[in-house]
Design an enzyme around this catalytic site. Structure first.
Site, PDB file in Angstrom:
ATOM      1  N   ASP A 127       0.840  -1.210   0.147  1.00 54.60           N
ATOM      2  CA  ASP A 127       0.117  -0.017   0.090  1.00 54.60           C
ATOM      3  C   ASP A 127       1.014   1.171  -0.039  1.00 54.60           C
ATOM      4  O   ASP A 127       1.614   1.439   0.992  1.00 54.60           O
ATOM      5  CB  ASP A 127      -0.785  -0.098   1.164  1.00 54.60           C
ATOM      6  CG  ASP A 127      -1.650   1.100   1.489  1.00 54.60           C
ATOM      7  OD1 ASP A 127      -1.621   2.045   0.737  1.00 54.60           O
ATOM      8  OD2 ASP A 127      -2.584   1.341   2.533  1.00 54.60           O
ATOM      9  N   LYS A 146       2.919  11.105  -3.388  1.00 54.09           N
ATOM     10  CA  LYS A 146       2.127  10.514  -4.356  1.00 54.09           C
ATOM     11  C   LYS A 146       1.239  11.554  -4.818  1.00 54.09           C
ATOM     12  O   LYS A 146       0.672  11.139  -5.963  1.00 54.09           O
ATOM     13  CB  LYS A 146       0.966   9.480  -3.056  1.00 54.09           C
ATOM     14  CG  LYS A 146       0.135   8.693  -3.850  1.00 54.09           C
ATOM     15  CD  LYS A 146      -0.631   7.731  -3.082  1.00 54.09           C
ATOM     16  CE  LYS A 146      -1.578   6.876  -3.337  1.00 54.09           C
ATOM     17  NZ  LYS A 146      -2.059   5.788  -2.447  1.00 54.09           N
ATOM     18  N   GLU A 158      -7.151   0.471  -4.656  1.00 53.75           N
ATOM     19  CA  GLU A 158      -7.106   0.459  -3.185  1.00 53.75           C
ATOM     20  C   GLU A 158      -8.528  -0.217  -2.910  1.00 53.75           C
ATOM     21  O   GLU A 158      -8.404  -1.021  -1.837  1.00 53.75           O
ATOM     22  CB  GLU A 158      -6.894   1.856  -2.860  1.00 53.75           C
ATOM     23  CG  GLU A 158      -5.193   2.094  -2.881  1.00 53.75           C
ATOM     24  CD  GLU A 158      -5.031   3.414  -2.571  1.00 53.75           C
ATOM     25  OE1 GLU A 158      -5.696   4.406  -2.151  1.00 53.75           O
ATOM     26  OE2 GLU A 158      -3.877   3.846  -2.826  1.00 53.75           O
ATOM     27  N   ASP A 195     -12.601   5.560   2.760  1.00 50.16           N
ATOM     28  CA  ASP A 195     -11.328   5.660   2.720  1.00 50.16           C
ATOM     29  C   ASP A 195     -10.743   7.098   3.424  1.00 50.16           C
ATOM     30  O   ASP A 195     -10.640   7.984   2.504  1.00 50.16           O
ATOM     31  CB  ASP A 195     -10.411   5.269   1.644  1.00 50.16           C
ATOM     32  CG  ASP A 195      -9.056   5.244   1.897  1.00 50.16           C
ATOM     33  OD1 ASP A 195      -8.468   5.630   2.860  1.00 50.16           O
ATOM     34  OD2 ASP A 195      -8.335   4.553   1.110  1.00 50.16           O
TER      35      ASP A 195
HETATM   36  P1  ADP Z   1      -2.706   7.509   3.738  1.00 49.23           P
HETATM   37  O1  ADP Z   1      -3.885   6.265   3.245  1.00 49.23           O
HETATM   38  O2  ADP Z   1      -2.885   8.646   3.457  1.00 49.23           O
HETATM   39  O3  ADP Z   1      -1.371   7.041   3.763  1.00 49.23           O
HETATM   40  P2  ADP Z   1      -3.425   6.328   6.621  1.00 49.23           P
HETATM   41  O4  ADP Z   1      -4.428   5.425   6.305  1.00 49.23           O
HETATM   42  O5  ADP Z   1      -2.061   5.771   7.092  1.00 49.23           O
HETATM   43  O6  ADP Z   1      -3.155   7.423   5.365  1.00 49.23           O
HETATM   44  O7  ADP Z   1      -3.980   7.356   7.621  1.00 49.23           O
HETATM   45  C1  ADP Z   1      -3.047   8.151   8.408  1.00 49.23           C
HETATM   46  C2  ADP Z   1      -4.112   9.383   9.396  1.00 49.23           C
HETATM   47  O8  ADP Z   1      -4.792   8.526  10.126  1.00 49.23           O
HETATM   48  C3  ADP Z   1      -3.228  10.063  10.217  1.00 49.23           C
HETATM   49  O9  ADP Z   1      -3.601  11.383   9.877  1.00 49.23           O
HETATM   50  C4  ADP Z   1      -3.315   9.462  11.397  1.00 49.23           C
HETATM   51  O10 ADP Z   1      -3.118  10.463  12.484  1.00 49.23           O
HETATM   52  C5  ADP Z   1      -4.649   8.838  11.329  1.00 49.23           C
HETATM   53  N1  ADP Z   1      -4.785   8.020  12.526  1.00 49.23           N
HETATM   54  C6  ADP Z   1      -3.994   6.874  12.717  1.00 49.23           C
HETATM   55  N2  ADP Z   1      -4.490   6.201  13.879  1.00 49.23           N
HETATM   56  C7  ADP Z   1      -5.196   6.911  14.399  1.00 49.23           C
HETATM   57  C8  ADP Z   1      -6.268   6.861  15.460  1.00 49.23           C
HETATM   58  N3  ADP Z   1      -6.149   5.747  16.392  1.00 49.23           N
HETATM   59  N4  ADP Z   1      -7.046   7.617  15.745  1.00 49.23           N
HETATM   60  C9  ADP Z   1      -7.417   8.619  14.884  1.00 49.23           C
HETATM   61  N5  ADP Z   1      -6.610   8.894  13.726  1.00 49.23           N
HETATM   62  C10 ADP Z   1      -5.744   7.846  13.679  1.00 49.23           C
HETATM   63 MG    MG Z   2      -4.121   4.833   2.309  1.00 48.94          MG
END
Ligand code: ADP
Ligand code: MG
Length: 622
Positions: free
Chosen positions: A25, A87, A184, A206
């Site tokens: 991912d 990205k 995705e 998402d």
């Molecule tokens: P992307 O798809 O953009 O790479 P992610 O799916 O990894 O991103 O999401 C990252 C976001 O999720 C960040 O803003 C992070 O702070 C938030 N996040 C991760 N864990 C938690 C949680 N336990 N509670 C709230 N937000 C969270």
């Molecule tokens: Mg993502």
């Protein structure tokens, strides 16, 4: 797009034959790598046992200074050289990037895709992504103790040709063999095992770090179709962090200055936000640059109050996606939660309220996409039993064009990963031909009549030329939605025509399977048919050109006896062309060629003399 289901031949592999394949991912904020071990998909962790790799690369004068967590530390301290969210720049031009608002990077305009000026020189988004992929590859190889045979890499469903190609290029640059690019939302659905259900419509919600994507997928008999996608490219978990910082600034009225303080506040806000998912209150000590120690607090109620508006912002894109898919909320069979930010309880509540059902959230939302990709990678690497279904972003049947003799010339062979584009050159058959009919067909058989006709269109306005002189380039392009666009351009004149076709439209699974089977079982018979058809075309072309030559020069260059011999040979060939005997046709073609040899030589001499007339020798020396 239609993701088509095929059966992979072969039995399951013995453990020692297990081929190491991973799902990746490649996220805007965080990236992950996962694999299937002993039948279970697991995320591979780094040396410090962390599953996520922040998608951040920092450069210094010596090159890549850090990737991941170590790079993320520098986002606000060295913003120009610390590239996050690369990205968003993949396959994008400088005008696209300008729309994201002010960013701290020194963008450089370049053909095709923007570049970024860093301390280590000018870097393209592809190179930056390649660094992240290289780190993930190293993480996987360390965890698995071997070389990878390949990877399935996920991309947003709305990614276009350029963005997908850029992702693939980055993987290649990182030394990864791309087994497939997978959408995705499809990966998330696969992780939930939705491919095993009979049928249904699913919404994939998402909410990541910086982007929000909603996709509506229809699933029937293992075929996934993206009905609609929508979202907000400027809404994600980061916005919640900023809302918290604003709240603290108002409440505590402290003197924070400079990038370093801003960074410290954002890190504390992110931690507070994440801990509030499980705890009723969060508190932190923040060391500010002026030597001040700031103690901050935030309750879940306060957090909900300051960020409910952000949560509500997700609903408008969801409504648009449903409208595009022509579906009501009641027709959604399940909602899959993806992205770290969907962990927040008020996001879960808002989604449950809107869809009037509890969302599917028993898998880790950070990990679902990588898990689904790993399941795909495992199957594509051949580690699964033969009766397993595969979900493929491919065209299931070859796409081709009708050529002379009713033959189908394949332009994009079946199982090509989409999106894809291929071009082939064709020419005219007759002297002075000013139009060309293009017939697009789908299927595995050699003859057009045995395949499926998709569309017909015409290229008009070709300037009159002798047969074979026109250069008509026909381009087939299948985009991310499985749409086929065919264009034809006559290259010497630039005359152009195009048509958009839906290749998978109207073909059921059974029909696809039947066409495939028929392609295999008729292979030999088809080869014969092709050889015969090609011979017939050759014969007709010969007659055509001889008739044209006689019309032009027959009167001056041929005597009656010569003309009779040629006419006889033409007649023999003509009569044999209507038969099925390849040997006989071959012999007649040869006889006609022999009969016209002298005539052809005379015409050649004449045209050379014509070309030389009025030129002196010097002008011919190059
Ligand atoms: P992307 O798809 O953009 O790479 P992610 O799916 O990894 O991103 O999401 C990252 C976001 O999720 C960040 O803003 C992070 O702070 C938030 N996040 C991760 N864990 C938690 C949680 N336990 N509670 C709230 N937000 C969270
Ligand atoms: Mg993502």
């Amino acid at each position: 797009m239609a993701l088509l289901q095929i059966f992979e031949p072969g039995e399951s592999t013995a453990p020692h034959q297990h081929r190491l394949a991973v799902g990746i991912d490649l996220g805007t904020t965080n990236s992950l790598v996962a694999t299937v071990q002993s039948g279970t998909a697991v995320v591979l962790r780094d040396a410090a046992n962390r599953p996520l790799l922040p998608s951040v690369v920092r450069y210094d004068a010596s090159g890549v200074a850090a990737v991941g967590y170590a790079a993320r530390e520098w986002i606000t301290r060295d913003p120009q050289n610390t590239i996050a969210s690369a990205k968003r720049f993949m396959g994008r031009g400088i005008a696209d990037v300008a729309r994201y608002g002010t960013l701290p990077y020194a963008f450089v305009d370049a053909p095709g895709m923007v570049r970024i000026q860093t301390a280590a020189g000018v870097k393209s988004p592809v190179e930056i992504s390649a660094e992240i992929l290289r780190a993930l590859r190293a993480q996987a190889e360390a965890a698995l103790g071997g070389d990878l045979v390949g990877a399935v890499i996920t991309v947003p469903a709305y990614f276009d040709e350029a963005q997908r190609q850029a992702t693939k290029d980055a993987a290649n640059a990182a030394g990864l063999h791309v087994l497939r690019l997978l959408n995705e939302p499809t990966a998330a659905a696969v992780a939930y095992g939705l491919d095993n259900r009979a049928a249904g419509v699913f919404a994939i919600f998402d909410l990541g770090g910086g982007t929000f994507d909603i996709s509506v997928l229809r699933l029937s008999k293992g075929v996934f179709e993206v009905l609609a996608t929508n979202g907000d490219a400027t809404l994600g978990g980061d916005d919640f962090d900023q809302a918290i910082v604003r709240f603290w600034r108002e409440r505590y009225n402290f003197a924070a200055a400079g990038l370093q303080d801003a960074a410290a506040l954002l890190v504390a806000a992110r931690r507070a936000k994440e801990s509030l998912t499980n705890e009723p209150t969060a508190q932190a000590q923040i060391a500010l640059s002026m030597g001040q120690q700031l103690a901050v607090k935030l309750s879940r109620e306060e957090f909900v109050t300051i960020s409910q508006a952000l949560v509500d912002k997700t609903i408008a894109p969801v409504k648009r996606a449903l409208r595009d898919a022509k579906l009501g909320v009641a027709e959604i069979d399940g909602v899959v939660m993806v992205g770290g930010a969907t962990r927040m309880p008020h996001v879960q509540e808002a989604v449950a309220k809107f869809f009037k059902q509890t969302p599917l959230n028993n898998l880790d939302p950070d990990q679902v996409v990588a898990i689904g990709a790993a399941i795909q990678a495992n199957q594509l690497a051949g580690n699964k039993r033969g009766d397993d279904l595969l979900l493929l972003d491919v065209i299931a049947l070859s796409l081709g064009i009708e050529t002379m003799g009713g033959l189908s010339e394949k332009v994009i062979p079946r199982n090509s990963t989409i999106p894809t584009a291929r071009a082939q050159e064709f020419t005219t058959f007759k002297d002075g031909q000013t139009a060309m009919a293009l017939h697009i067909v789908q299927g595995e058989r050699e003859l057009v009549v045995d395949n499926r006709s998709l569309a017909k269109f015409e290229l008009r306005g070709i300037p009159p030329m002798v047969a074979g002189a026109a250069r008509i380039e026909v381009t087939f392009q299948v985009d991310a939605d499985g749409l086929l666009a065919v264009s034809a351009t006559e290259k010497t004149s630039g005359v152009r025509a195009e048509i958009i076709v839906k290749p998978s439209y109207g073909l059921s699974d059974e029909e696809t399977a039947a066409m495939l089977r028929s392609g295999f079982s008729h292979a030999n018979e088809d080869k014969q048919a092709r050889a015969l058809a090609e011979l017939i075309v050759e014969g007709k072309r010969l007659i055509e050109s001889i008739n044209a030559a006689i019309a032009a020069d027959g009167a001056t260059m041929l005597n009656d006896a010569d003309r009779d011999v040629i006419a006889m040979a033409v007649e023999v060939l003509e009569s044999r062309l209507s038969g099925q005997d390849q040997q006989q046709i071959k012999a007649a073609i040869e006889a006609l060629s022999n009969a016209t040899e002298d005539f052809a030589a005379k015409r050649m001499d004449a045209s050379v003399a014509q070309a030389l007339r009025g030129k002196n020798l010097n002008s011919l020396v190059l």
